[in-house]
Design a protein around this motif. Structure first.
Motif, mmCIF file in Angstrom:
data_model
loop_
_atom_site.group_PDB
_atom_site.id
_atom_site.type_symbol
_atom_site.label_atom_id
_atom_site.label_comp_id
_atom_site.label_asym_id
_atom_site.label_seq_id
_atom_site.Cartn_x
_atom_site.Cartn_y
_atom_site.Cartn_z
ATOM 1 N N ASN A 1 129.271 54.675 29.456
ATOM 2 C CA ASN A 1 128.201 55.412 30.130
ATOM 3 C C ASN A 1 128.716 56.577 30.967
ATOM 4 O OD1 ASN A 1 129.420 53.848 32.115
ATOM 5 N ND2 ASN A 1 127.499 53.290 33.117
ATOM 6 N N THR B 1 130.814 64.652 22.064
ATOM 7 C CA THR B 1 129.755 63.644 22.131
ATOM 8 C C THR B 1 129.115 63.428 20.770
ATOM 9 O OG1 THR B 1 129.311 64.330 24.420
ATOM 10 C CG2 THR B 1 127.648 62.972 23.344
ATOM 11 N N ASP C 1 122.821 61.795 21.771
ATOM 12 C CA ASP C 1 123.183 60.387 21.672
ATOM 13 C C ASP C 1 124.508 60.262 20.919
ATOM 14 O OD1 ASP C 1 120.875 59.455 22.965
ATOM 15 O OD2 ASP C 1 119.723 59.561 21.096
ATOM 16 N N ARG D 1 131.215 58.568 29.555
ATOM 17 C CA ARG D 1 132.009 59.365 28.620
ATOM 18 C C ARG D 1 131.605 60.840 28.614
ATOM 19 N NH1 ARG D 1 132.397 56.039 24.040
ATOM 20 N NH2 ARG D 1 134.099 55.103 25.211
#
Length: 558
Positions: A135, A331, A398, A137
């Protein structure tokens, strides 16, 4: 969660702090090297070649280094790269002190420094964010990128002050010491496991390139990064010449101008998160365009005060642009291929040598300031073009995660023979053909992103609605590795594709090449499938008839 939350994690804080120091040392030299070359030769082209020599190794080594970052211990890669950097910068310090440095030696040692950087960066960029909980990263990636890009601005400003004080050799020596410091910190960490162990470096690198090619958001961001570096690098590349020739401010003014860039970079880091929330999807294109406007103002500045203000604005926008690009790409990339994806991003950043040489060549004709302004117009155009694209928005991305129901059971299957052909056949309802083809295009991207190097679709000559997908992978190990790479998005694509079969699901056959010529080939019996049917039964990628669990390679599986 705040931007600086990862700094509360001890391991991350130590590595991040060491990276900041090392990056500052490297870019401290980015000032000393060009200024020394300007003193040695007085040629804008030779000055630009110093920047090119530092960045050129990325074009040659970054992709292999990214493959190694996924396949080997990233800590050891970072140690190796930092030792190379210590040797090269230490040699420069000694030669400057002894008065034996020449333009040729300066370029050679700078190139070796670039080699160490190319080895280190993919491993560093992917290791540091993994030291924090999942959480955190995104924030860790942002800080990791911030460390690099702030150092890019702050290091040269310190170097300018040292150069103005006649301490060029000290700039190189301090840089060498920072590399030794990083090695000491890394030796205190345990070995790092490989994310995607590969026996073949070329194959691994090719898979990373296919992943980027068939992932549109990452591909767009990497292209933007490359074009940005081609045009925006002129500001830092030609700053020594603009300071000495156009603005006539000498070494002290040169250092102060770089200081303005550094202060802007620090302000950019402090305000980036607030700007991200406020600007949303407009942040990246806006920052690119604003950097270009700052470059135009700097190149055409009538005096040092306007030039300094333009450099401060450029520092803010430089950091906003590159942090957003880096953090977004990391990400978006799954862990198993992140090193290779990051290496391609770094390769795009490594186009800076071409931008440096281009700016130097233009400066030989138009003058340094005008060359910066001309290329900065291209940066503004890039920002305007990027504003028309559908780009991922940092903070709304995400991270890809492996699908829970794609966990491979224990197995010891080894199938000799290459390549491996996987054929999956559907019986499609005529009314669904157009929609089915749309899903096949998605499935093609999924297959090629996860290991296949060839994909095609055929229909039966006698039964046109019997349609077969063919994908080819290098060998059986690579095919099995695909199962470990299926994330939730890929799993959903496969499930939707399966639903188009009118029977109990598509029929899959696996054909492995049989080696019947080589003297060292294993027995034919050892080249037959023994456990693969069980694997498919667990992961659900293609449904199987449990009465046919002993089928050999090339048989018909339900």
């Amino acid at each position: 969660m705040g931007t600086y939350a990862p700094l509360a994690v001890s391991g991350y804080r130590k590595v991040w702090g060491a990276a900041v120091v090392s990056n500052v040392g490297t870019f401290l030299q980015l000032t000393a090297g060009p200024w020394l070359m300007n003193e040695l030769t007085g040629s804008p082209l030779m000055v630009s070649l110093v920047t090119a020599a530092l960045s050129l190794p990325r074009l040659l080594l970054t992709i292999p280094a990214g493959a190694l970052a996924d396949a080997l211990d990233r800590r050891n890669l970072m140690i190796t790269g930092n030792l190379v950097g210590a040797v090269s910068t230490g040699a420069m310090a000694i030669m400057v002190t002894s008065g034996t440095i020449t333009a040729e030696w300066l370029l050679a040692w700078t190139f070796l420094l670039g080699v160490g950087s190319a080895i280190t960066l993919p491993a560093q960029q992917t290791l540091v964010p993994d030291l924090v909980p999942a959480n955190m990263r995104a924030q860790a990636i942002t800080l990791n990128s911030a460390a690099f890009n702030v150092a890019r601005a702050v290091g040269p400003s310190i170097g300018g002050l040292l150069v103005s004080a006649g301490l060029t050799a000290a700039s190189f020596g301090i840089n060498a010491a920072t590399f030794v410091l990083v090695v000491g910190v890394l030796l205190s960490f345990p070995r790092q496991p490989a994310e995607d162990a590969q026996r073949h470096l070329f194959r691994s690198a090719a898979l990373g390139m296919r992943y980027v090619r068939f992932t549109r958001p990452i591909r767009r961001l990497i292209v933007i990064a490359g074009v940005f570096m081609l045009t925006a690098s002129s500001v830092q590349t030609l700053l020594p010449v603009v300071a000495s020739d156009d603005l006539a401010v000498g070494a002290t003014g040169f250092g102060l101008l770089y200081g303005a860039l550094g202060l802007g970079a620090l302000a950019g880091v402090a305000g980036r998160e607030a700007a991200r929330v406020r600007l949303g999807r407009h942040m990246l294109p806006g920052a690119i365009a604003a950097f270009g406007l700052g470059g135009i103002a700097f190149g055409l500045a009538p005096g040092p005060w306007i030039a300094g203000l333009a450099m401060a604005v450029s520092g803010v926008m430089w950091v906003w642009t590159l942090i957003t690009l880096n953090a977004s790409i990391q990400t978006l990339a799954p862990r198993w291929v992140r090193g290779r994806v990051v290496s391609l991003y770094l390769l795009a950043i490594g186009l800076q040598p071409f931008g440096a040489v281009l700016s130097g060549a233009i400066a030989e004709v138009t003058g340094a300031g005008m060359a910066v302004a001309i290329l900065s117009v291209g940066t503004v155009a890039l920002g305007l073009f990027a504003s028309r694209l559908e780009l991922p928005v940092l903070g709304e991305i995400d991270e890809p995660v492996i699908a829970d129901n794609w966990q491979m059971p224990r197995h010891a299957t080894q199938v000799a023979g290459t390549p491996v052909l996987v054929a999956t056949t559907w019986e499609v309802d005529p009314d669904d053909v157009e929609t089915f083809m749309d899903h096949m295009r998605e499935l093609r991207r999924t297959r090629l992103r996860t290991g296949a190097h060839r994909w095609s679709l055929y229909r039966d000559a006698d039964r046109p609605y019997r349609i077969t997908e063919f994908m080819v992978v290098a060998d059986w190990d690579e095919h099995l590795a695909q199962h470990a790479r299926i994330d939730t998005e890929a799993a959903e694509v496969i499930r939707r594709s399966r639903a188009f079969d009118r029977a109990d699901g598509p029929v899959t056959r696996h054909l492995a090449g049989l080696d019947i010529l080589a003297s060292h080939a294993p027995p034919i019996a050892d080249q037959l499938i023994t456990v693969h049917e069980q694997l498919h039964a667990h992961d659900g990628s293609t449904p199987l008839d449990h009465h046919d669990t002993d089928a050999p390679s090339g048989s018909r599986e339900r």
